[in-house]
Design a protein around this motif. Structure first.
Motif, short mmCIF file in Angstrom:
data_model
loop_
_atom_site.label_atom_id
_atom_site.label_comp_id
_atom_site.label_asym_id
_atom_site.label_seq_id
_atom_site.Cartn_x
_atom_site.Cartn_y
_atom_site.Cartn_z
N SER A 14 0.82 -1.21 0.00
CA SER A 14 0.00 0.00 0.00
C SER A 14 0.86 1.26 0.00
O SER A 14 0.40 2.31 -0.44
N ARG A 18 -1.48 5.73 -3.44
CA ARG A 18 -2.13 6.76 -2.63
C ARG A 18 -3.57 6.34 -2.40
O ARG A 18 -4.24 5.87 -3.31
N TYR A 19 -4.00 6.53 -1.17
CA TYR A 19 -5.37 6.19 -0.83
C TYR A 19 -6.27 7.37 -1.16
O TYR A 19 -6.02 8.48 -0.72
N TRP A 55 -8.13 4.19 -5.15
CA TRP A 55 -6.68 4.14 -4.95
C TRP A 55 -5.99 4.68 -6.20
O TRP A 55 -6.55 4.61 -7.30
N TYR A 56 -4.79 5.14 -6.02
CA TYR A 56 -3.98 5.64 -7.14
C TYR A 56 -2.63 4.95 -7.06
O TYR A 56 -1.94 5.00 -6.04
N ARG A 58 0.50 5.18 -7.41
CA ARG A 58 1.43 6.28 -7.53
C ARG A 58 2.80 5.86 -8.05
O ARG A 58 3.41 6.53 -8.86
N ARG A 62 0.27 4.38 -12.34
CA ARG A 62 -0.34 5.72 -12.27
C ARG A 62 -1.79 5.72 -12.74
O ARG A 62 -2.24 6.65 -13.40
N ARG A 63 -2.47 4.67 -12.39
CA ARG A 63 -3.91 4.59 -12.69
C ARG A 63 -4.69 4.76 -11.40
O ARG A 63 -4.31 4.22 -10.37
N TRP A 64 -5.78 5.51 -11.50
CA TRP A 64 -6.75 5.54 -10.42
C TRP A 64 -7.69 4.36 -10.63
O TRP A 64 -8.06 4.06 -11.76
N ALA B 320 -3.12 6.89 6.67
CA ALA B 320 -3.84 7.45 5.52
C ALA B 320 -5.09 6.65 5.18
O ALA B 320 -6.08 7.21 4.74
N VAL B 321 -5.02 5.35 5.37
CA VAL B 321 -6.12 4.49 4.94
C VAL B 321 -7.17 4.39 6.05
O VAL B 321 -6.85 4.06 7.19
N TRP C 690 -0.25 16.91 -10.45
CA TRP C 690 -0.19 15.82 -11.43
C TRP C 690 -1.23 14.75 -11.11
O TRP C 690 -2.00 14.29 -11.97
N GLU C 691 -1.28 14.33 -9.85
CA GLU C 691 -2.27 13.32 -9.46
C GLU C 691 -3.69 13.83 -9.67
O GLU C 691 -4.59 13.10 -10.06
N GLU C 694 -4.51 13.69 -13.34
CA GLU C 694 -4.77 12.30 -13.73
C GLU C 694 -6.13 11.84 -13.22
O GLU C 694 -6.85 11.12 -13.90
N GLN C 698 -8.82 10.43 -15.68
CA GLN C 698 -9.11 8.99 -15.65
C GLN C 698 -10.51 8.68 -15.15
O GLN C 698 -11.13 7.73 -15.61
N THR C 699 -10.98 9.46 -14.18
CA THR C 699 -12.24 9.05 -13.56
C THR C 699 -13.42 9.91 -13.97
O THR C 699 -14.54 9.43 -14.00
#
Lengths: 90, 436, 949
Positions: A14, A18-19, A55-56, A58, A62-64, B320-321, C690-691, C694, C698-699
């Motif tokens: 994990s 990124r959560y 989730w991402y 990271r 680099r996909r959500w 974080a989770v 950046w995140e 994305e 993406q979503t």
């Protein structure tokens, strides 16, 4: 260290991700009432049980993506859904 | 105790050195710290959650308002949640005037607690250092110091030389990855024996007639008249509580359940802006005392104090989770140790003895949710996140006032649930990164 | 008690040919290679090793292993070393801890005289009056802190960690654990076997039986011949989510301790059992030891533990100890059999040595009492996996209940049996572990089949068909008819626990917290069950009814140094950094970056930029390369302003807000080609934006065609600023007409700079001067910088740092996100309302910003103190007159070298936001000064003529 099933990279620690928190749909900004919009911003179901979440990946693809986790036991079930944000919700 | 409406069932056996010696000579046991009673079918108020917040609320209901037909119910034992898992740091050096006023009152109550409750809660006013490792956190320290001064709270920004004098174990040289550029020094901050606070409130409340019910789990909140199913939800009112030991009828329920706050509120049909995250802590083996103050680094997400028993107690930022699991993680201890050694490289041979975890009810603006809800008779004292212990006495005092008077006291007005409808959040978010 | 060295024993682990000389409390001692610190001292006749925490009672050997609570010593700068476990090394400087002035004459031993008043939790009931004395009391209490001393000069030598991905990890290399490891490996699994002790073998190591030794030799040979990786003197310290294991290796050749992290598919817990002390009067007196201690001392280290012994035994291990003692020449004064309901009532003697044992009313002279009263199952790893072990009174210990399927128990933890039965159970466990490991691997793969196709069908989840181990009956022996010590580390006696239970601390957790039993260095290994038993007895309940505490990680303590390892938070520097260092830079840490702050005199740097030309290295500026046809839509969605009509070659400023309307980031984005843009972000926001981009792509808008590449570190960024910037840049640039007509303000070109092709050049700047911002491929960054420096010598070119830039941007009134804004600053508070286009269909934060338009919000304003020489502190509060009411604050403040006066930005309540408003600023000195809110943000060149030049 949770082992998170990334749809592209496979199981990953994990710490590599990124959560993104509870999955929820974004209301239409043209029609949303303040109450609906602030519900989207602030209110969460926060269940002790199965939860769709985001989730991402990271440090990897680099996909959500979303997946379903049990917040009481930290088990995952069902394959993750890339590019999704709403999880099981409409 | 000078409160109104005290209804002592009997005189409490006073704690003192003389009493200790007398019982020691005679070999007598002390009486039970709180009674073990049957659960009644009706109370004037039910407080859910036997932690410091719930117990303080019950204590002040009895002491300040004469409301003693009160049950505090907890699914485990008193102090089993965050009250017994926090790192027991108290301070008042917050960022916003609302926050400072609130925590300053809390600190005052902590300072007089040993005498008020007749139990030594070991309030150790040892000073509190919040380190700054870059110019932006130094700026935030200055900001806090200025707001604190205006509110009459003792805190100031000091430089590396003074820091070194106060805490020689800290590496104040210029070469670390996180150089110590300065610190917010808050002399009234310190640590309290958290368990003693739990027991002290319970004992004092017990003597005034409040009942403590352990292993009593709330299964449902009974409502009528609300918009939702079973009469729950906005517009309705509370009529009772269903527990694993039977139903209780009551017109008032106060939710003081921290990490479980969302689950309990959902039983009344009230949705909260809360997610539950674990906060982990750890303790080392004891060594001779060398760290006289509390040391906090926001950038490194760590806070450190040494107990009178010689152990170093470490805390960090919440995980974080979001999860209700309190198993703790290895990475927490790794990151913690790395950051602690950044600050104090000389303690690398100390050994980590135990780690644990508690649940925090995090809100979007790092401020609590207190007071009335859209369900009549259902009050919340939740959303405390990582700050709950520091705020317990004043929260109890204010929540008791809200219950007794039916009005929101001024001190907690900024923390109303309704702020999430209006979008006017509390500014403590700006200081959230600086932690404990 | 007199301990002494025996003649060589067949099973001993000593190399008697190698003598090791060391110091104990300053005196010289000798031991052998293979000795522990404690065994060497015991062999030399030492019998007091420590003083107890509260009463400072003398303490001797109790268990002679890692868990011995009485054997914590200081070795050099290493505190709390387990002398029962740590191998002796030549030259060790070993000292007793927590004694003053010395181990044998300890002044605090006087505490034992008032022990009856120092009952558990006494401190909660006293020291309250007078309140002003409490700090003094506290200081005195703190002197009772046990443990060794920290030498703050000890350097932190980092050790890298090791990662492993075994199929099966076996924790504990007793006979069952070894068999499990061998069987799993034979079934094709990759196996790691971890043993807490210095050698494999478990209890066989100190067994004097020939057949046991033969089995041990056989198992060792099998391990040597197998593919199993064996770690000795190593402990599985924790089992975390999804079988993530922490393992501490204490015998690494270089590291003091090394942390190993292993993702095991299956964990086999085989830690064996820990012998439980028995509670009776005097049970903590030197000379009272466990049966395991007696057998280890004799058989491993050739130490004769006493001259005349009483053996209290309730099991076969106690019987074996009696036999070992007899063989070692210890006179057996009596064997008291606990299985016959006989009990030991007290151990009597002087303060430092045992003289007699009272049992059944008889007083028996003896200098040694060996106790075998039963076992504690160290269920830690099972607890950490969520199991709640259950107590079986017939066997007098806890057993696993229902651990998850990827955690299996074997050996003593799982039950009793003959050696053959234990080995068979271990082997069956190993086979099961290997089968399940294969299934776990398959499941993980199936969950992420998109990543890697699944091979074949999922193997069936192997059912647990192991023949269960039996449970030997064992008398429930916790406390005798007298009271004694329960927690040796914390000096908590059974009396304390009974008193606590009567006082209402009657659940394990409450009693534990109140008395501190199980909270010390032994963490319940020896005392948990006796603690529970004392409470159960006081409540008239069974142990099962009272329940047990949850064992928390780590199973064995480990050093902070091992946990920390190397801190993987490197500082980033640009490729120009060597030049900065060679030119007297003073750096500043900003986020992950180390940046030039100034080169000696920031004010002079500012003046040089305003009159000549300066260079600043702004490499950390976030840079995202965007490609694709839908970029304008994306920019419209992320920024508050409009982007549909940006021509190629043009640059535009934009502000981003979060969905709650709070300012998130800002920067400029330029159009390089028809479907190619470069977006810049703040330095600190680079990663987050950046995140964020994305996430939207993406979503929310997956159908849009935009590809994003972060190029922050791929390019070095240099801003050339000042009236002579064009002249300087023109000297090194090819292919671009730099004249203001063909390359005006807010445009971008692709250029060759100093011979480096592929540089982006923007006409933008933060300083308010004519500026060219050059993004050159990182590898050529230093070259481009040096070329500019060389080319501009006659123009007076010089570097400027972050401080100079901050002064100049403040002169221009540009706000910095995160400094002049905070976590609640909404878009309109920046004063950039014209850039918030509420008529767009959608963009991040639109609804909140629309609603905010009707609210009166705090505003960012420029402020000038009326006394031009007063520079308020950043964070100085703006207050109402002489009151303490806060109306705003100064967010940025500097002395302007250009204007020769102090200048500020601040956030103020709306009522103060109008230009010309007088405000009161509180300085940190406490002085209140008056200041004026300005009409516009720029203190200097508000029309912006210079930057357009």
């Amino acid at each position: 260290m949770l082992l998170v099933p990334c749809p592209n990279c496979g199981p990953r620690n994990s710490a590599d991700l990124r959560y993104g928190g509870e999955s929820h749909a974004r209301p239409d900004p043209a029609t949303a009432t303040p109450q609906q919009w602030r519900g989207y911003l602030y209110l969460r179901d926060n269940p002790a049980g199965w939860l769709w979440e985001t989730w991402y990946c990271r440090s990897g693809c680099r996909r959500w993506f979303t997946l379903e986790r049990n917040t009481a036991t930290n088990e995952f079930r069902n394959p993750p859904i890339p590019g999704d944000k709403r999880g099981g919700k409409a | 105790m000078t409160g109104i409406g005290r209804r002592l069932r009997r005189r409490p056996p006073k704690y003192s050195a003389a009493a200790l010696a007398w019982r020691g000579m005679r070999g007598d046991y002390w009486p039970r710290i709180w009674r073990d009673t049957e659960l009644k079918s009706s109370y004037d108020a039910v407080v859910i959650g036997g932690g410091v917040h719930g117990l303080a609320t019950a204590y002040y209901l009895a002491r300040n308002h004469g409301i003693t037909n009160v049950a505090v119910v907890d699914k485990a034992y008193l102090g089993s949640g965050a009250s017994g898992r926090n790192t027991a740091i108290v301070r008042a050096n917050y960022l916003t005037p609302e926050g400072v006023a609130f925590y300053d009152r809390s600190l005052q109550l902590y300072n007089s607690m040993a005498l008020d409750l007749n139990i030594n809660v070991m309030m150790s006013e040892r000073g509190h250092l919040t380190l700054a490792h870059n110019d932006s956190s130094l700026r935030t320290m200055n900001w806090r110091a200025e707001v604190n001064k205006l509110q009459g709270v003792n805190s100031c920004v000091i430089g590396p030389d003074e820091i070194k004098k106060i805490a020689p174990a800290l590496d104040t040289s210029s070469h670390p990855r996180y150089p110590i550029l300065g610190a917010l020094y808050h002399p009234p901050g310190g640590v309290v024996r958290h368990d003693a606070v739990v027991w002290g409130y319970a004992r004092a409340a017990d003597y005034m007639g409040v009942e403590m019910h352990q292993k009593t789990e709330v299964l449902d909140i009974l409502c009528e008249g609300g918009d939702g199913p079973d009469g729950k939800g906005p517009g309705g009112k509370v009529v009772g509580v269903r527990t694993n030991r039977g139903d209780i009828s009551t017109p008032v329920v106060v939710n003081c359940t921290a990490g479980w706050a969302g689950l309990i509120s959902a039983m009344a049909g009230v949705r909260l802006p809360i997610t539950t995250h674990p906060l982990q802590a750890a303790v080392t083996e004891p060594v001779k005392v060398f760290l006289p103050t509390v040391v906090v680094s926001g950038s490194l997400h760590v806070y450190i104090s040494q107990t009178d028993r010689g152990e170093l107690v470490f805390g960090a930022a919440v995980d974080a989770v979001a999860t209700y699991s309190i198993r703790g993680s290895l990475e927490f201890t790794e990151e913690l140790a790395g950051h602690v050694l950044e600050l104090m490289p000389g303690i690398s041979r100390m050994r980590l003895l135990r780690q644990w975890s508690g649940l925090c009810d995090m809100t979007p603006d790092y401020s609590p949710v207190m007071g009335f809800t859209p369900v009549d008779g259902f009050l919340v004292d939740v959303g405390w996140g990582t700050y709950g212990f520091k705020a317990a006495p004043v929260s109890g005092e204010q929540m008791a006032e809200a219950v007794a008077t039916g009005r929101t006291p001024k001190l907690i007005a900024p923390f109303a649930l309704s702020r999430f409808d209006s979008g006017e959040l509390v500014g403590e978010k700006g200081a959230a990164s600086v932690g404990h | 008690m007199t301990m002494s060295r025996l003649a060589a024993q067949p099973t001993e682990v000593l190399d008697r040919s190698t003598k090791l000389r060391f110091r104990w409390n300053g005196k010289r001692f000798d031991g052998f290679e293979g000795d522990t610190i404690a065994s060497a001292l015991a062999a030399a006749g030492e019998h007091v090793f420590s003083r107890s925490m509260k009463y400072h009672r003398p303490r001797g050997i109790l268990t002679a292993d890692y868990w011995d609570p009485n054997l914590l010593v200081q070795v050099g700068d290493d505190p709390n070393v387990r002398a029962g476990h740590r191998r002796l090394e030549a030259g060790m400087d070993v000292r007793a801890q927590n004694v003053w002035p010395s181990l044998h004459r300890d002044i605090k031993a006087a505490n034992s005289l008032v022990a009856r008043f120092l009952t558990a939790g006494f401190y909660y009931k006293t020291f309250m009056r007078p309140a002003w004395l409490w700090p003094t009391y506290e200081r005195v209490l703190a002197t009772f802190a046990p443990g060794g001393k920290i030498d703050l000069d000890t350097p932190h030598r980092y050790h890298d960690k090791r990662y492993m991905h075994p199929d099966v990890v076996v924790a504990g290399a007793g006979p069952a654990g070894i068999e499990a490891a061998l069987a799993a490996a034979a079934a094709g699994a990759r196996v790691l076997l971890v043993e807490h002790e210095h050698a494999v073998g478990g209890h066989l190591r100190y067994s004097s039986s020939d057949s046991d030794q033969a089995v041990l030799a056989e198992l060792r040979a099998a391990l040597d011949a197998s593919d199993v990786e064996v770690l000795t003197n190593s402990t599985v310290t924790g089992r975390y989510e999804d079988n993530w294991l922490g393992i501490v290796q204490r015998n690494h050749p270089i590291a003091v301790e090394r942390l190993i992290k292993a993702r095991a598919k299956v964990l086999v817990a085989a830690p064996g059992l820990i012998e439980r002390p028995y509670v009776f009067s005097g049970n903590d007196r030197p000379g009272v030891i466990t049966s395991g201690a007696a057998r280890r001392l004799i058989n491993l280290w050739g130490v004769k533990p006493g001259e005349r012994a009483v053996v209290f035994t309730a099991n076969s291990d106690g019987d074996a100890a009696a036999a070992d003692l007899a063989r070692a020449g210890v006179e057996i004064a009596a064997v008291i059999d606990g299985r016959d309901h006989r009990r030991v009532s007290s151990a009597q003697g002087s303060s430092k040595a045992l003289q007699a044992v009272v049992a059944g009313g008889n007083r028996i002279e003896a200098d040694l009492l060996v106790v075998a009263a039963g076992w504690t199952a160290p269920t830690s790893l099972l607890n950490m996996a969520g199991d709640r072990p259950v107590h079986d009174p017939a066997a007098a210990r806890f057993f696993p209940s229902d651990p998850p399927g990827n955690v299996l128990a074997t050996g003593g933890l799982a039950g009793d049996g003959t050696l053959d039965e234990l080995r068979a159970h271990g082997a069956a466990t190993g086979r099961l572990a290997a089968q399940r490991a294969a299934a776990v691997a398959h499941r993980l793969q199936a969950m992420t089949a998109r990543a890697r196709p699944v091979d074949g069908d999922e193997p069936a989840w192997a059912p647990d068909e192991r023949t269960p181990l039996g449970r030997d009956p064992h008398p429930e022996l916790y406390r005798s008819d007298t009271h004694g010590m329960v927690d040796f580390s914390e000096d908590v006696g059974s009396k304390d626990l009974v008193a606590a239970a009567h006082e209402g601390y009657d659940s394990v957790e409450l009693a534990k917290r109140y008395t501190t039993s199980t909270m010390g260095p032994s963490q319940g290994k020896l005392e948990t069950v006796n603690t529970v038993a004392a409470i159960a007895e006081a409540r008239g309940e069974t142990i099962a009814q009272v329940g047990t505490t949850v064992w928390r990680p780590p199973y064995a303590p480990l050093t902070l140094g091992a946990l920390a390892g190397r801190v993987f938070e490197p500082v980033r520097v640009s490729s120009i950094h060597p030049w900065h260092e060679a030119n007297g830079v003073s750096t500043i840490i900003a986020g992950q970056w180390m940046r030039p702050d100034h080169y000696g005199d920031p004010a002079a740097e500012v003046r040089n930029v305003r009159t000549n030309v300066g260079l600043i290295d702004v490499t950390p500026l976030g840079k995202l390369d965007l490609r694709g046809p839908d970029i304008p839509k994306l920019l419209n969605l992320l920024y508050t302003n409009k982007w549909s009509k940006l021509p190629v070659g043009k640059v535009r400023y934009g502000m981003m807000c979060s969905e709650d309307g709070v300012v998130l980031d800002d920067g400029v984005t330029g159009r390089l080609g028809s479907e190619h843009y470069l977006m810049t972000t703040t330095s600190s926001g680079a990663g987050g934006v950046w995140e964020w981009v994305e996430n939207w792509l993406q979503t929310e808008r997956p159908d849009w065609k935009v590809h994003v590449t972060p190029v922050t570190t791929a390019y070095v960024s240099i801003n050339v600023a000042g009236p002579k910037a064009r002249e300087l840049v023109s000297r090194v640039t090819e292919g671009v007409d730099l004249s203001p007509e063909s390359f005006p303000y807010m445009e971008v070109r692709l250029a060759t700079v100093a011979g480096v092709a592929g540089c982006f050049m923007w006409r933008i700047g933060f300083t308010g001067e004519l500026s060219f911002e050059i993004h050159a491929p990182s590898g050529h960054g230093l070259h481009v910088w040096e070329a500019l420096m060389d080319a501009g010598q006659d123009l007076g070119v010089g570097p400027f740092g972050l401080e100079g830039q901050r002064i100049m941007r403040l002169e221009k009134g540009h706000f910095i996100v995160g400094q002049d804004t905070d976590g609640l600053t909404l878009g309109p508070s920046t004063g950039l309302n014209p850039l918030i286009k509420l008529d767009k269909d959608d963009f991040a934060g639109l609804p909140e910003l629309a609603w905010a338009a009707d609210r009166s919000l705090p505003m960012i304003v420029a402020i000038q103190p009326d006394d031009p020489n007063v520079v308020p502190d950043e964070a100085g509060q703006i207050v109402r007159g002489d009151t303490n009411e806060i109306l705003g604050r100064i967010t940025s403040a500097r002395m302007s070298p250009t204007l020769g006066r102090s200048i500020c930005l601040g956030q103020v309540e709306p009522e103060l936001a109008a230009g010309g408003t007088k405000v009161t600023v509180l300085l940190t000195s406490g002085e209140r000064v008056s200041a004026t809110v300005m009409d516009h943000h720029a203190h200097f060149d508000p029309a912006g003529e210079r930057l357009r030049g």
